[in-house]
Every structure is written in structure tokens, then in C-alpha cells.
Design an enzyme around this catalytic site. Structure first.
Site, PDB file in Angstrom:
ATOM      1  N   ARG A  69       0.957  -1.097   0.181  1.00 32.49           N
ATOM      2  CA  ARG A  69      -0.039  -0.007  -0.070  1.00 32.49           C
ATOM      3  C   ARG A  69       0.789   1.220   0.031  1.00 32.49           C
ATOM      4  O   ARG A  69       1.615   1.368   1.015  1.00 32.49           O
ATOM      5  CB  ARG A  69      -0.963  -0.084   1.204  1.00 32.49           C
ATOM      6  CG  ARG A  69      -1.940   1.171   1.360  1.00 32.49           C
ATOM      7  CD  ARG A  69      -2.794   1.168   2.759  1.00 32.49           C
ATOM      8  NE  ARG A  69      -3.399  -0.257   2.740  1.00 32.49           N
ATOM      9  CZ  ARG A  69      -3.847  -0.843   3.673  1.00 32.49           C
ATOM     10  NH1 ARG A  69      -3.888   0.032   5.066  1.00 32.49           N
ATOM     11  NH2 ARG A  69      -4.594  -1.980   3.770  1.00 32.49           N
ATOM     12  N   HIS A 104       1.743  -2.035   5.652  1.00 30.78           N
ATOM     13  CA  HIS A 104       1.460  -2.426   4.246  1.00 30.78           C
ATOM     14  C   HIS A 104       2.406  -1.708   3.276  1.00 30.78           C
ATOM     15  O   HIS A 104       2.879  -2.234   2.277  1.00 30.78           O
ATOM     16  CB  HIS A 104      -0.045  -2.041   3.629  1.00 30.78           C
ATOM     17  CG  HIS A 104      -1.226  -3.112   4.051  1.00 30.78           C
ATOM     18  ND1 HIS A 104      -1.454  -4.340   3.600  1.00 30.78           N
ATOM     19  CD2 HIS A 104      -1.764  -3.101   5.226  1.00 30.78           C
ATOM     20  CE1 HIS A 104      -2.425  -4.841   4.025  1.00 30.78           C
ATOM     21  NE2 HIS A 104      -2.665  -4.291   5.134  1.00 30.78           N
ATOM     22  N   ASP A 139      -3.794  -8.738   3.060  1.00 30.69           N
ATOM     23  CA  ASP A 139      -5.087  -8.797   3.455  1.00 30.69           C
ATOM     24  C   ASP A 139      -5.790  -9.718   2.562  1.00 30.69           C
ATOM     25  O   ASP A 139      -5.539  -9.806   1.402  1.00 30.69           O
ATOM     26  CB  ASP A 139      -6.043  -7.570   3.558  1.00 30.69           C
ATOM     27  CG  ASP A 139      -5.338  -6.412   4.485  1.00 30.69           C
ATOM     28  OD1 ASP A 139      -4.484  -6.694   5.441  1.00 30.69           O
ATOM     29  OD2 ASP A 139      -5.481  -5.222   4.054  1.00 30.69           O
ATOM     30  N   GLU A 172      -7.644  -7.630  13.373  1.00 30.28           N
ATOM     31  CA  GLU A 172      -8.061  -8.029  11.804  1.00 30.28           C
ATOM     32  C   GLU A 172      -7.755  -9.503  11.632  1.00 30.28           C
ATOM     33  O   GLU A 172      -6.807  -9.776  11.406  1.00 30.28           O
ATOM     34  CB  GLU A 172      -7.363  -6.840  11.086  1.00 30.28           C
ATOM     35  CG  GLU A 172      -7.736  -5.300  11.271  1.00 30.28           C
ATOM     36  CD  GLU A 172      -6.859  -4.528  10.312  1.00 30.28           C
ATOM     37  OE1 GLU A 172      -7.021  -3.102  10.504  1.00 30.28           O
ATOM     38  OE2 GLU A 172      -6.041  -4.994   9.465  1.00 30.28           O
ATOM     39  N   HIS A 219      -5.550  -9.806   8.006  1.00 29.38           N
ATOM     40  CA  HIS A 219      -4.296  -9.168   8.053  1.00 29.38           C
ATOM     41  C   HIS A 219      -3.039  -9.890   8.750  1.00 29.38           C
ATOM     42  O   HIS A 219      -3.151 -10.499   9.687  1.00 29.38           O
ATOM     43  CB  HIS A 219      -4.448  -7.752   8.956  1.00 29.38           C
ATOM     44  CG  HIS A 219      -3.211  -7.000   8.870  1.00 29.38           C
ATOM     45  ND1 HIS A 219      -3.085  -5.688   8.352  1.00 29.38           N
ATOM     46  CD2 HIS A 219      -1.893  -7.098   9.657  1.00 29.38           C
ATOM     47  CE1 HIS A 219      -1.844  -5.040   8.689  1.00 29.38           C
ATOM     48  NE2 HIS A 219      -1.238  -6.072   9.345  1.00 29.38           N
TER      49      HIS A 219
END
Length: 206
Positions: free
Chosen positions: A76, A120, A127, A185, A188
Site C-alpha cells: 500500500r 502495508h 489482507d 483484523e 491481516h
């Protein structure tokens, strides 16, 4: 440290795992921001070569059980994280019902749902979920990807036994191949031996 060029050590996940399914939410408008996120210029997932190779082993393990990987996000760019930060500070509530119905937007930073830096951006976090190969449907995890709330905690007691079992199936599969989970999460995971543990990259996904 921020780098704007794509390093040689990054690969497209589908080049390494051709049968992986992608649902790149941040390239679409169906995400908590409600718009395509900055830095996502193609519906692909990038990872470091090391993370992609480890994920290929997870994929092989799951295919042997009649399951496939469906990946929501990998690398990301920092510019995407900056987009999240701007969104968290504005008044747009259009996606609240789907992604954060029980959380005040003003509390997203304090409660850790939004951060100014993301693992990320180091390139070795992914994910994902599992999909039943025969039916073509994702396993029921008891809550959606990117839901801001305790429902997303892997050990949340309010899910059914089957949903918890599915979460633990994914978790154990990732642990077996060198990834570590996140306590908040269920989707993740980060490669334990990530090659860029201190570098936050900003090249676009394309």
C-alpha cells in the site's frame, strides 16, 4: 524513509500465484473511503518477492484442501495511507453503515483503526480470505473485510463456531508459512522475516 520508485524486489502476486483471486477494494469505490484510493492505478496486488513466495506456499496448502486465496490488498503506497488520513479528518460519512456503524469517525485514530503509517507500505503485509473452490464463495468469517470494530478481532466471541473455525483455518495456514497475525483484523498478516522492516515505500500500484 520513503522511496518513489518500484524496487526490483517487488512482484505482482498473480505472477507468482496465477490462480489467486483478487478483490482489490482500494482500486474500486467499495471501501470505507467510498472512492478509488490514491496510488492504486491498477487492480493488482504487489508484494515483496519474499512475501509472495511464502504466500504461494500457503496457496498450495489451501488448494490441497479444496480452497483458494482471495486477496484484498498487499503493498500500500504511503500516498494511499495519507488519503485515509485525510478521509478520517473530513465529514464524509457515506460508507459508515457498511464499515464503521458503531464507531465515531473522530475516534478512528485513537482506537487504532486509522494510522499515519501502515505496515502495508513496507510491502510484506497482505489482507486476504479463503474461498471454497467448489462453490466459488468465500468462507464465512463472521464479518467483512475492513470492518472497524471488535467483530473483526480474530478471537471475537460473538461469531459462530463455524465462523471462528474458518478464521483459525486462515490464521494457522498463514502461521505455518512464516506470517504473523494482527490481533484486531482476522484478514491481516505480515511476513515475520520481511525484507524492508524500516522502509515505507510510496511508488504507485501499477
Amino acid at each position: 524513509m520513503t522511496d518513489i520508485s518500484r524496487p526490483d524486489g517487488f512482484v505482482s502476486v498473480t505472477d507468482v500465484i496465477p490462480d489467486a483471486l483478487l478483490d482489490v477494494r482500494y482500486y474500486s469505490t467499495y471501501n470505507f473511503v467510498g472512492a478509488r484510493v490514491d496510488g492504486y492505478e491498477a487492480p493488482i496486488v504487489l508484494l515483496t518477492r519474499e512475501a509472495a513466495d511464502a504466500l504461494a506456499l500457503v496457496n498450495a496448502d489451501m488448494r490441497a484442501q479444496g480452497l483458494r486465496l482471495m486477496i484484498y490488498d498487499g503493498y500500500r503506497p504511503q500516498q494511499a495511507v495519507d488519503h485515509f488520513v485525510r478521509w478520517a479528518e473530513n465529514k464524509d460519512e457515506s460508507m459508515r453503515a457498511a464499515f464503521y456503524p458503531d464507531v465515531d469517525k473522530a475516534d478512528l485514530f485513537e482506537r487504532g483503526f486509522i494510522a499515519r503509517r501502515s505496515g502495508h507500505s513496507r510491502g510484506s503485509t497482505v489482507d486476504l480470505t479463503l474461498l471454497d473452490e467448489k462453490s466459488g464463495t468465500p468462507l464465512d468469517m463472521g464479518g467483512p473485510f475492513d470492518f472497524f470494530g471488535e467483530l473483526s478481532h480474530p478471537d471475537y466471541p460473538g461469531v459462530t463456531p463455524e465462523q471462528h473455525e474458518n478464521r483459525m483455518l486462515l490464521r494457522q495456514a498463514m502461521l505455518n508459512r512464516g506470517f504473523k497475525p494482527l490481533s484486531t483484523e482476522w484478514w491481516h498478516f505480515t511476513l515475520v522475516n520481511e525484507p524492508y522492516p524500516d522502509t515505507y515505500f510510496d511508488f504507485p500500484v501499477r
